[in-house]
Design a protein around this motif. Structure first.
Motif, PDB file in Angstrom:
ATOM      1  N   TYR A 191       0.827  -1.208   0.000  1.00 26.81           N
ATOM      2  CA  TYR A 191       0.000   0.000   0.000  1.00 26.81           C
ATOM      3  C   TYR A 191       0.863   1.260   0.000  1.00 26.81           C
ATOM      4  O   TYR A 191       0.602   2.218  -0.714  1.00 26.81           O
ATOM      5  CB  TYR A 191      -0.909  -0.011   1.225  1.00 26.81           C
ATOM      6  N   SER A 195       0.998   4.230  -2.558  1.00 27.78           N
ATOM      7  CA  SER A 195       0.683   5.596  -2.134  1.00 27.78           C
ATOM      8  C   SER A 195       1.845   6.548  -2.346  1.00 27.78           C
ATOM      9  O   SER A 195       1.658   7.727  -2.612  1.00 27.78           O
ATOM     10  CB  SER A 195       0.262   5.608  -0.657  1.00 27.78           C
ATOM     11  N   ILE A 202      -2.994  10.389  -1.467  1.00 29.46           N
ATOM     12  CA  ILE A 202      -3.870   9.520  -0.671  1.00 29.46           C
ATOM     13  C   ILE A 202      -3.786   9.974   0.777  1.00 29.46           C
ATOM     14  O   ILE A 202      -2.689  10.200   1.299  1.00 29.46           O
ATOM     15  CB  ILE A 202      -3.441   8.051  -0.815  1.00 29.46           C
ATOM     16  N   TRP A 203      -4.931  10.118   1.427  1.00 28.69           N
ATOM     17  CA  TRP A 203      -4.932  10.603   2.805  1.00 28.69           C
ATOM     18  C   TRP A 203      -6.022   9.921   3.616  1.00 28.69           C
ATOM     19  O   TRP A 203      -6.965   9.347   3.058  1.00 28.69           O
ATOM     20  CB  TRP A 203      -5.099  12.124   2.852  1.00 28.69           C
ATOM     21  N   LEU A 204      -5.861   9.947   4.917  1.00 28.95           N
ATOM     22  CA  LEU A 204      -6.800   9.333   5.852  1.00 28.95           C
ATOM     23  C   LEU A 204      -7.250  10.400   6.837  1.00 28.95           C
ATOM     24  O   LEU A 204      -6.422  11.119   7.396  1.00 28.95           O
ATOM     25  CB  LEU A 204      -6.127   8.163   6.578  1.00 28.95           C
ATOM     26  N   THR A 288     -13.719  10.771  -1.835  1.00 30.68           N
ATOM     27  CA  THR A 288     -13.670  10.285  -0.457  1.00 30.68           C
ATOM     28  C   THR A 288     -14.521   9.030  -0.310  1.00 30.68           C
ATOM     29  O   THR A 288     -15.602   8.917  -0.902  1.00 30.68           O
ATOM     30  CB  THR A 288     -14.167  11.358   0.518  1.00 30.68           C
ATOM     31  N   THR A 289     -14.021   8.080   0.482  1.00 28.43           N
ATOM     32  CA  THR A 289     -14.704   6.809   0.716  1.00 28.43           C
ATOM     33  C   THR A 289     -14.851   6.596   2.209  1.00 28.43           C
ATOM     34  O   THR A 289     -13.874   6.733   2.966  1.00 28.43           O
ATOM     35  CB  THR A 289     -13.910   5.641   0.100  1.00 28.43           C
ATOM     36  N   LEU A 291     -14.935   4.516   5.479  1.00 26.91           N
ATOM     37  CA  LEU A 291     -14.365   3.253   5.933  1.00 26.91           C
ATOM     38  C   LEU A 291     -15.193   2.739   7.104  1.00 26.91           C
ATOM     39  O   LEU A 291     -15.323   3.416   8.128  1.00 26.91           O
ATOM     40  CB  LEU A 291     -12.907   3.439   6.349  1.00 26.91           C
ATOM     41  N   ARG A 300     -13.262   6.757  10.078  1.00 28.00           N
ATOM     42  CA  ARG A 300     -12.204   7.142   9.149  1.00 28.00           C
ATOM     43  C   ARG A 300     -12.786   7.386   7.761  1.00 28.00           C
ATOM     44  O   ARG A 300     -13.784   6.766   7.374  1.00 28.00           O
ATOM     45  CB  ARG A 300     -11.115   6.051   9.045  1.00 28.00           C
ATOM     46  N   LEU A 302     -11.233   7.604   3.786  1.00 35.49           N
ATOM     47  CA  LEU A 302     -10.105   7.488   2.862  1.00 35.49           C
ATOM     48  C   LEU A 302     -10.329   8.462   1.704  1.00 35.49           C
ATOM     49  O   LEU A 302     -11.391   8.450   1.073  1.00 35.49           O
ATOM     50  CB  LEU A 302      -9.984   6.059   2.340  1.00 35.49           C
TER      51      LEU A 302
END
Length: 726
Positions: A191, A195, A202-204, A288-289, A291, A300, A302
């Motif tokens: 991952y 990334s 990519i960010w959290l 945005t997804t 989680l 969270r 993603l």
């Protein structure tokens, strides 16, 4: 547990009172030392308890479940030692894995055995550093039949009563955990590889605080910030106009929709603007997804952020093109220039009002004529076919002249300029023609011919004059380049540093001579401020003066500056400069020169010091000295000794003639002044004279004369010396 332990337990069972070691040994028919050693192990395992009174020890059997049963239940491998590292007990699982069912190791020293995982260097080292207060832990690798196992070894103190301490070595199988951790590391590595090597960011995000928990390294290329700089930062602090970001404004509604079963709310796309480190703005697309945790909660988000600068430019360009098309359509519609557009099959696609007015038919009538093949339309088709054929043959726009008849029967002469429109593949998709009414031109053709002949002559004359002007300009530019090169050579030969600064005081040009003067190359000078090379002691004062001159756009003339050479030495230069103005007359900087006057400055300084030195010698000389003008024979200066000697002040001496200080010409005084007037270049002649001082006392002495040059003026130095008092 071996038979000796069973005998001891059997001897204590049924006894209501504690028994001494001696009695237990007699009942078991064993040596007391053997019984004592076995009792320590049973005590450590919780099978017996000890009562000590002085040196006497008594033991009794414990009715509760022994700790050995608990140890045997555990799946961990457990070894119990005393403080001397003697094995007191080993769990059933450890006996099985080490194949010790038929081997007796109770009472043996651990260091003398080879018990695989319990005899590794890590375990033995942990035993050597054993502490009651701490638990030693380590992980070791154990291979059985080419299968790798991992165990966590824990070494800790085991206190079953207040009088004894045992050491427990516990080996826990963590193979599954290590394999899971390795898989997790591999997954994280894959991952992270994705990334860290993708251009997208990519960010959290934490849904509670909306702070960033992780940002991929590609954020640096996008914003100029490092990943570590943004971790923990609130998302709203990174975007321009956070109140317009859907992720922040509609997040509660989005969660509510998703929990209600709306899967479309799981992934959301939004457009925003990020603030770069430089303060500039960059348009981005954020996907945005949500989680979902195992318990169904969402803590969270993603996110993937992509630079859409080029897409925005394309969209803006497309929008602008569309607007331009609308504007162009309106222009064509209302243009006075007749225009018609044809499809590849020569059917009419568009014509403006001016075209309809010119030929007398509107577009609907022309289309109807093409469908019904009405009389007159065939000529239009023939004209169009001929023109298109010429366009394709010549592969460029062509201009033709044709005559047509309007519906009212009048003839109109047309000039038709036809062009092709291509798509990206190079295929013709349209023809368009710009048409002009040349009826009047045809009718007045005879008049125009004479005009054209005259115009041709004027054009030829103008062409000739332009050619001459071009030649003159080329010659002038050539001379300018020669003069410029000559100026550059002269400047370099003469040691003149040519420079140029902009209106902010930044060097934009520096000639090579500057390197010889201050040690810095042109590349090192260009881009720096003019005052960067000033001596620190005079920098502030010089900046104030030069800024005042710059604000008034005045010339810089013979301005002396102390510069610091690259090697640290001080260089005195003389600078001259002229203000520069652009084509609109706006001040844009200065262009000028500098020359190194360090040697001249040092010589002048030395000359001034020499003058001060000799002035001091003259004024403080013990001999009376008088400086006399050789032409007027008047006193120019006198020293302190002369003032003291004659009794006159220096101001009273200046302007007088030497003869007022002498008497009795018969003693040679007249000869003395005749010598002044007739032979002024003779030096170091001495005469005897009589002096009359201000108090009337006569003194005799000598006068020595020397001819000297003072600032270009012929002078005589008159040195007096006392002789005998008269």
């Amino acid at each position: 547990m071996d038979g000796i332990y069973e005998k001891i337990i059997h001897a204590l069972s049924g006894e209501r009172k504690p028994l001494m070691i001696k009695i237990i040994a007699e009942k078991c028919c064993l040596h007391p030392q053997t019984v004592a050693r076995k009792l320590e192990t049973l005590e450590a395992l919780g099978r017996v308890r000890k009562i000590q009174m002085g040196h006497a020890k008594k033991y009794y059997l414990v009715d509760t479940m022994p700790i050995s049963n608990l140890i045997d239940i555990s799946s961990d491998f457990i070894l119990i030692l005393n403080t001397n590292h003697t094995i007191q007990y080993i769990s059933k699982s450890a006996e099985k894995i080490l194949s010790l069912q038929s081997r007796k190791i109770i009472g043996e020293q651990l260091e003398s055995l080879h018990l695989d995982i319990f005899s590794t260097p890590q375990v033995l080292s942990g035993l050597q550093n054993f502490s009651r207060e701490k638990v030693f832990k380590t992980e070791i690798e154990y291979v059985v039949n080419e299968t790798t196992f991992w165990y966590q070894i824990s070494i800790m103190a085991l206190s079953l009563n207040i009088n004894s301490i045992s050491i427990a070595i516990i080996a826990s199988d963590i193979t599954t955990k290590r394999e899971a951790e390795q898989k997790l590391k591999d997954s994280e590595a894959r991952y992270r590889l994705i990334s860290e090597n993708t251009t997208d960011v990519i960010w959290l995000l934490d849904t509670t605080t909306f702070r960033l928990l992780y940002v991929s390294p590609s954020i640096f290329d996008l914003t100029g910030f490092e990943s570590k700089d943004l971790t923990g930062i609130c998302l709203k602090d990174m975007v321009n106009h956070p109140q317009e970001l859907k992720l922040l404004q509609s997040f509660p509604e989005r969660i509510e929709k998703f929990l209600a079963g709306d899967e479309s709310a799981k992934v959301c796309m939004d457009e925003s603007e990020l603030i770069r480190k430089t303060g500039s703005i960059i348009p981005v697309e954020m996907v945005t997804t949500l989680l979902i945790n195992e318990d169904g909660t969402i803590t969270r988000i993603l996110g993937v952020t992509r630079d859409i600068t080029e897409r925005k430019r394309s969209e803006n360009a497309l929008r602008k093109t569309h607007e331009q098309a609308l504007v162009l359509g309106e222009i064509l519609k209302h243009s006075f220039q007749p225009i018609i557009v044809l499809n590849p099959d020569l059917s009419i696609d568009y014509c403006n009002r001016s075209f309809e007015y010119l030929i007398g038919y509107n577009m609907e009538e022309l289309i109807d004529m093409s469908r019904t093949n009405r009389t007159g339309y065939e000529k239009w088709v023939t004209i169009a076919r001929n023109i298109v054929q010429q366009v394709h043959e010549k592969d460029h726009p062509v201009t033709c002249e044709y005559s047509i008849k309007r519906p009212d029967g009048t003839d109109v002469h047309l000039e038709i300029s036809t062009h092709m429109i291509f798509n990206k593949e190079g295929d013709v998709i349209r023809y368009y023609a710009i048409i002009s009414d040349i009826t009047e031109r045809i009718q007045t053709d005879g008049q125009n011919k004479s005009y054209l002949v005259e115009l041709k002559g004027l054009i030829q004359d103008r062409t000739y004059s332009l050619q001459e002007e071009i030649k003159a300009r080329i010659l002038a530019e050539s001379e300018f380049r020669i003069n410029e090169e000559r100026y550059k050579q002269v400047a370099e030969t003469s040691g003149t540093w040519v420079w140029e600064i902009d209106k902010h005081g930044t060097y934009t040009y520096s000639s090579d001579v500057g390197t010889r003067i201050i040690g810095y190359s042109p590349d090192e000078v260009i881009g720096r401020k003019y005052y960067d090379f000033f001596h620190p002691e005079s920098r502030k004062e010089l900046i104030t003066i030069l800024r005042s001159v710059s604000l008034r756009h005045e010339c810089i003339r013979f301005f002396q500056i102390d510069l610091v050479h690259k090697n640290g030495s001080i260089i005195r230069v003389e600078s001259n400069g002229l203000p520069i103005f652009n084509n609109e007359g706006v001040f844009s900087g200065y262009r000028g020169t500098m020359i190194d006057i360090t040697d001249n400055f040092q010589m002048e300084h030395a000359l001034v010091e020499n003058r001060k030195y000799y002035r001091s010698l003259f004024e403080n000389a013990p001999v009376p000295l008088i400086l006399v003008d050789a032409q007027t024979l008047t006193i120019l200066e006198g020293n302190k000794a002369a003032s003291l000697f004659f009794g006159y002040s220096l101001d009273e001496l200046v302007g007088q003639k030497p003869h007022i200080l002498t008497i009795k010409p018969g003693l040679g005084v007249d000869n003395l002044y005749n010598h002044f007037e007739m032979n002024q270049k003779s030096e170091n002649d001495a005469y005897e004279v009589i002096y009359l001082k201000s108090n009337g006392i006569l003194w005799t002495g000598t006068a020595s004369l020397s001819y000297i040059d003072v600032s270009g003026k012929n002078c005589i130095m008159y040195a007096l010396q006392d002789s005998v008092k008269s």
